[in-house]
Design a protein around this motif. Structure first.
Motif, PDB file in Angstrom:
ATOM      1  N   THR A  34     -92.643  21.310  51.794  1.00 54.11           N
ATOM      2  CA  THR A  34     -93.692  20.299  51.832  1.00 54.11           C
ATOM      3  C   THR A  34     -93.866  19.815  53.267  1.00 54.11           C
ATOM      4  OG1 THR A  34     -92.210  18.409  51.527  1.00 54.11           O
ATOM      5  CG2 THR A  34     -92.947  19.556  49.539  1.00 54.11           C
ATOM      6  N   ALA A  35     -94.833  18.926  53.454  1.00 51.36           N
ATOM      7  CA  ALA A  35     -95.074  18.371  54.783  1.00 51.36           C
ATOM      8  C   ALA A  35     -93.893  17.548  55.274  1.00 51.36           C
ATOM      9  CB  ALA A  35     -96.344  17.518  54.780  1.00 51.36           C
ATOM     10  N   ARG A  36     -92.979  17.186  54.366  1.00 48.16           N
ATOM     11  CA  ARG A  36     -91.779  16.442  54.752  1.00 48.16           C
ATOM     12  C   ARG A  36     -90.572  17.358  54.917  1.00 48.16           C
ATOM     13  NH1 ARG A  36     -90.819  11.914  50.472  1.00 48.16           N
ATOM     14  NH2 ARG A  36     -89.113  11.502  51.925  1.00 48.16           N
ATOM     15  N   GLY A  37     -90.776  18.665  54.779  1.00 52.23           N
ATOM     16  CA  GLY A  37     -89.672  19.609  54.940  1.00 52.23           C
ATOM     17  C   GLY A  37     -88.815  19.755  53.706  1.00 52.23           C
ATOM     18  N   LEU A  38     -89.362  19.427  52.511  1.00 47.13           N
ATOM     19  CA  LEU A  38     -88.606  19.543  51.267  1.00 47.13           C
ATOM     20  C   LEU A  38     -88.979  20.822  50.542  1.00 47.13           C
ATOM     21  CD1 LEU A  38     -88.929  15.877  49.924  1.00 47.13           C
ATOM     22  CD2 LEU A  38     -87.068  16.859  51.277  1.00 47.13           C
ATOM     23  N   GLN A  39     -88.047  21.353  49.763  1.00 48.97           N
ATOM     24  CA  GLN A  39     -88.313  22.514  48.940  1.00 48.97           C
ATOM     25  C   GLN A  39     -88.756  22.064  47.544  1.00 48.97           C
ATOM     26  OE1 GLN A  39     -85.741  26.076  49.831  1.00 48.97           O
ATOM     27  NE2 GLN A  39     -84.302  24.474  50.448  1.00 48.97           N
ATOM     28  N   ALA A  40     -89.032  23.009  46.671  1.00 49.07           N
ATOM     29  CA  ALA A  40     -89.607  22.697  45.364  1.00 49.07           C
ATOM     30  C   ALA A  40     -88.708  21.791  44.532  1.00 49.07           C
ATOM     31  CB  ALA A  40     -89.898  23.993  44.600  1.00 49.07           C
ATOM     32  N   ASN A  41     -87.403  21.943  44.677  1.00 46.20           N
ATOM     33  CA  ASN A  41     -86.470  21.135  43.894  1.00 46.20           C
ATOM     34  C   ASN A  41     -86.246  19.749  44.480  1.00 46.20           C
ATOM     35  OD1 ASN A  41     -85.020  21.754  46.167  1.00 46.20           O
ATOM     36  ND2 ASN A  41     -83.408  22.916  45.113  1.00 46.20           N
ATOM     37  N   GLY A  42     -86.998  19.411  45.519  1.00 44.35           N
ATOM     38  CA  GLY A  42     -86.865  18.101  46.144  1.00 44.35           C
ATOM     39  C   GLY A  42     -85.754  18.007  47.153  1.00 44.35           C
ATOM     40  N   GLN A  43     -84.992  19.090  47.315  1.00 44.22           N
ATOM     41  CA  GLN A  43     -83.894  19.073  48.270  1.00 44.22           C
ATOM     42  C   GLN A  43     -84.417  19.268  49.690  1.00 44.22           C
ATOM     43  OE1 GLN A  43     -80.622  18.422  47.404  1.00 44.22           O
ATOM     44  NE2 GLN A  43     -81.636  17.957  45.464  1.00 44.22           N
ATOM     45  N   ALA A  44     -83.810  18.571  50.628  1.00 43.73           N
ATOM     46  CA  ALA A  44     -84.227  18.692  52.029  1.00 43.73           C
ATOM     47  C   ALA A  44     -83.795  20.047  52.575  1.00 43.73           C
ATOM     48  CB  ALA A  44     -83.624  17.570  52.861  1.00 43.73           C
ATOM     49  N   TRP A  45     -84.689  20.658  53.306  1.00 49.30           N
ATOM     50  CA  TRP A  45     -84.379  21.918  53.981  1.00 49.30           C
ATOM     51  C   TRP A  45     -83.980  21.583  55.409  1.00 49.30           C
ATOM     52  CZ3 TRP A  45     -87.848  24.817  57.490  1.00 49.30           C
ATOM     53  CH2 TRP A  45     -87.330  26.083  57.826  1.00 49.30           C
ATOM     54  N   ALA A  46     -83.049  22.335  55.963  1.00 52.54           N
ATOM     55  CA  ALA A  46     -82.602  22.078  57.336  1.00 52.54           C
ATOM     56  C   ALA A  46     -83.696  22.528  58.298  1.00 52.54           C
ATOM     57  CB  ALA A  46     -81.294  22.821  57.608  1.00 52.54           C
ATOM     58  N   VAL A  47     -84.621  21.619  58.582  1.00 47.37           N
ATOM     59  CA  VAL A  47     -85.766  21.952  59.430  1.00 47.37           C
ATOM     60  C   VAL A  47     -85.288  22.184  60.859  1.00 47.37           C
ATOM     61  CG1 VAL A  47     -88.009  21.183  60.272  1.00 47.37           C
ATOM     62  CG2 VAL A  47     -87.234  20.520  57.990  1.00 47.37           C
ATOM     63  N   PRO A  48     -85.547  23.363  61.447  1.00 51.03           N
ATOM     64  CA  PRO A  48     -85.151  23.591  62.842  1.00 51.03           C
ATOM     65  C   PRO A  48     -85.807  22.571  63.777  1.00 51.03           C
ATOM     66  CG  PRO A  48     -85.802  25.651  61.774  1.00 51.03           C
ATOM     67  CD  PRO A  48     -86.171  24.542  60.835  1.00 51.03           C
ATOM     68  N   ALA A  49     -85.116  22.256  64.862  1.00 53.70           N
ATOM     69  CA  ALA A  49     -85.614  21.231  65.787  1.00 53.70           C
ATOM     70  C   ALA A  49     -86.995  21.574  66.315  1.00 53.70           C
ATOM     71  CB  ALA A  49     -84.630  21.056  66.942  1.00 53.70           C
ATOM     72  N   ASP A  50     -87.251  22.855  66.608  1.00 49.15           N
ATOM     73  CA  ASP A  50     -88.559  23.232  67.137  1.00 49.15           C
ATOM     74  C   ASP A  50     -89.669  23.059  66.111  1.00 49.15           C
ATOM     75  OD1 ASP A  50     -87.923  23.853  69.752  1.00 49.15           O
ATOM     76  OD2 ASP A  50     -87.435  25.937  69.316  1.00 49.15           O
ATOM     77  N   LEU A  51     -89.338  23.112  64.816  1.00 47.35           N
ATOM     78  CA  LEU A  51     -90.372  23.038  63.789  1.00 47.35           C
ATOM     79  C   LEU A  51     -90.777  21.607  63.457  1.00 47.35           C
ATOM     80  CD1 LEU A  51     -92.180  24.461  61.720  1.00 47.35           C
ATOM     81  CD2 LEU A  51     -90.247  24.465  60.129  1.00 47.35           C
TER      82      LEU A  51
END
Length: 660
Positions: free
Chosen positions: A434-451
């Protein structure tokens, strides 16, 4: 790309727009979407009509101007907070704040123009050519770099020049009101000790009271909703369980590693040394400088000094202190920014002891004395600094050039993969997020610093026509080629998939309502004279007892973050009262009891006076600028169309009401 440069403009917007929550961190200039001129906000009706939100002395501020300003301000906010939401931004007062800021802008410009102040195209040109963002490795203005910056940033040139012109007008109006002292020099603006004493005493105020909490967790265990209740809750709150749109993002970083720059040459090093004034002998000076609004006064002052009078004594006779006029360790560029290129040129060509002027600038008539001339430094002593600076400029120019070439190839029809491979960029592909960097299950994804800085830009790409784009990661240093591989639209999962989640949310909702009832009952008993500890004990078995507090206001200010809301409420409430306050994240309800207030006595803590006075002096300039800006607006005939402002905000926010 240009926003880093634009934020370097010391715009009064940084102190005029003090929104709540998200809006409080917005720092922006006030352009009009391409009009560029200082008067490009609207027409000239006496009172607002149609899409006019307000008029200032008959000059209209339109809905288009306000919408453009809101969008630009929100984009700057998203550069700092990629997860910022437009609806929340508007709910916290973003639209009304933009209208107020535009009103202040027009009032300030009108006030300045009525007194003969101008921001000419030549003044804007001089500002631009002195910006390091637009200078090549030799420190010279480069029109190609300027055009590259505009192209990559998507900023309209007229709007940029308009922002600069407005800031030049602000400098002429507000800088003399609140002059800034040199680092290490005594403050120009002094706060009287009596004022500091009153503030220090307020910080020493002592409050005694009690704070307790009715936690949701203590009530949730006994709640067991039926299947029918769960079904009804799901039907009422379907939007709450919507999984936002998710996108698979592809990006490739464009940085110094991908855009190798040539090493500084000896010719470039010598050229920078020769053309940088503060490296040369005779170019670091201590100056005595005064400015007069009337030429006659300036002529008389200069004549007295040239006839043998002490410059400093003559200035003191006119009410100026030594701290007002002495400018130590001035370099030519620094003095140019304070005055003009013409005045700085005359001053830095003159010999020690010379008196220059009167010479006119937009600020008035200047008379300057060269008090001392200090020697510069030899080349070998500054070689390392010069090499680093040339390398930085060349590196930045190489990155900008590569990013520009890539953007041109995309505009010419090149695909993401083709362009990335041709530039030897490394492609990274994300999972659906999502626009907040979450996956479908609502868990946060480790968004790379550059992203992280790119998330907002990738979700602005049209999902139906996903053309690649170049977006900034770090202004002037790092960019990325971005694209959307595929988009998964927002959807509400079937109840069967999220039944446990819905049941947990319903239990929490019912527990929170029950906790509020208990907290209200406790407050009612306390108001009836029952001691706080007893009121809690009798309200419900197992509730934690309230904590007794005895604090000074200064105690809750000794932190790098804002004090907890219940402590702030304790110092806000009248002694002898009690109230309920929501705990964060729906965790329950605070019960706050204000029992006694003791006025602060500076005699008990005299050490608090000095830091308080210093802190007030550091903010005195901002306070004076705000007061003067407010006075200019009050002086104007401002007519507001509140119905139109409300309608426009509701239109942009989809009907979400403002925060109370």
């Amino acid at each position: 790309m240009i926003s880093g440069f634009r934020k370097s403009l010391r715009s009064w917007a940084t102190i005029a727009l003090l929104f709540l929550a998200l809006v409080a961190i917005v720092v922006t200039g006030f352009g009009t979407g391409g009009g560029g001129g200082l008067g490009a906000l609207g027409g000239g009706n006496a009172s607002p009509t149609g899409d006019q939100l307000a008029t200032v002395n008959g000059e209209a501020i339109t809905a288009d101007a306000a919408s453009t300003e809101v969008n630009r301000s929100f984009q700057l906010l998203r550069q700092r907070l990629p997860n910022a939401d437009m609806a929340e931004y508007l709910r916290q007062g973003g639209y009304e704040g933009a209208v107020d800021a535009l009103i202040n802008l027009v009032a300030m410009r009108q006030y300045g123009e009525a007194r003969g102040l101008v921001a000419t195209p030549q003044m804007v040109d001089r500002f631009l050519v002195n910006r390091p963002e637009f200078q090549n490795a030799l420190g010279q203005y480069d029109q190609a770099l300027y055009r590259q910056y505009l192209q990559l940033s998507g900023v309209n040139e007229r709007a940029l020049r308009g922002d600069i012109a407005r800031d030049l007008m602000r400098q002429q109006l507000l800088d003399p009101v609140a002059p800034q002292s040199e680092p290490g020099s005594p403050p120009i603006l002094r706060v009287p000790q009596g004022v500091a004493r009153a503030y220090a005493a307020a910080r020493l105020e002592r409050r005694r009271g009690a704070i307790g909490v009715v936690p949701v967790a203590a009530l949730a265990a006994g709640i067991n909703p039926s299947d029918a209740e769960i079904d009804r809750h799901y039907a009422r709150n379907r939007a709450q369980y919507t999984v936002p749109e998710r996108r698979v993002i592809k990006y490739a970083v464009i940085g110094a590693e991908q855009a190798a720059a040539a090493a500084p040459t000896e010719a470039e090093i010598h050229a920078v040394y020769r053309n940088t004034p503060h490296y040369q002998s005779g170019q670091v000076r201590t100056l005595l400088s005064v400015v007069f609004t009337a030429q006659g006064e300036a002529n008389a002052f200069a004549q007295r000094v040239r006839s043998g009078a002490s410059f400093l004594e003559a200035a003191r006779a006119g009410g100026r202190s030594e701290a007002d006029i002495r400018l130590p360790n001035m370099r030519r560029g620094d003095f140019t920014n304070r005055t003009s290129a013409d005045i700085a040129g005359q001053v830095f060509r003159a010999q020690q002891g010379a008196v220059i002027g009167p010479v006119r600038s937009p600020l008035g008539w200047h008379v300057v004395k060269v008090e001392t001339v200090s020697a510069g430094r030899p080349l070998e002593a500054v070689r390392a600094d010069i090499v680093r600076e040339i390398a930085r400029r060349k590196g930045a120019a190489a990155v900008v050039a590569l990013a520009t070439r890539i953007e041109e190839q995309i505009d010419a029809g090149g695909s993401f993969e083709e362009v990335a491979r041709a530039a030897r960029l490394t492609i990274v592909t994300t999972p659906p997020i999502t626009a907040r960097g979450l996956q479908a299950n609502g868990q946060a994804w480790a968004v790379p610093a550059d992203l992280r800085p790119l998330l907002a830009a990738t979700f602005e790409i049209d999902a139906d026509n996903p053309e690649p784009a170049v977006a900034p990661i770090q202004e002037n240093a790092r960019y990325a080629l971005i694209a959307v591989d595929r988009a998964e639209p927002a959807a509400v999962p079937p109840l069967a998939q999220i039944r446990d989640r819905v049941r947990t949310a319903l239990i929490r909702e019912q527990a929170l309502a029950r906790a509020r009832q208990i907290a209200n009952a406790i407050v009612a008993r306390i108001r009836g004279g029952v001691p706080p500890a007893r009121a809690f004990a009798e309200a419900m078995p197992g509730l934690p007892a309230p904590e007794q507090l005895d604090l000074r206001r200064l105690d809750i200010m000794r932190t790098d973050r804002q004090a907890p809301p219940p402590l702030l409420a304790l110092f806000r409430m009248r002694p002898g009262t009690a109230e309920v306050l929501a705990a964060p994240n729906g965790a329950g309800w605070y019960v706050i009891v204000a029992q006694q207030s003791v006025r602060g006595d500076i005699a008990s803590a005299p050490q608090a006076l000095g830091p308080t006075q210093q802190e007030l002096q550091e903010t005195a300039g901002t306070e004076l600028e705000l007061q003067f800006l407010r006075a200019m607006t009050l002086r104007a005939n401002v007519q507001r169309n509140e119905a139109a402002i409300r309608a426009e905000r509701l239109r942009l926010s989809g009907g979400v009401p403002p925060a109370q």
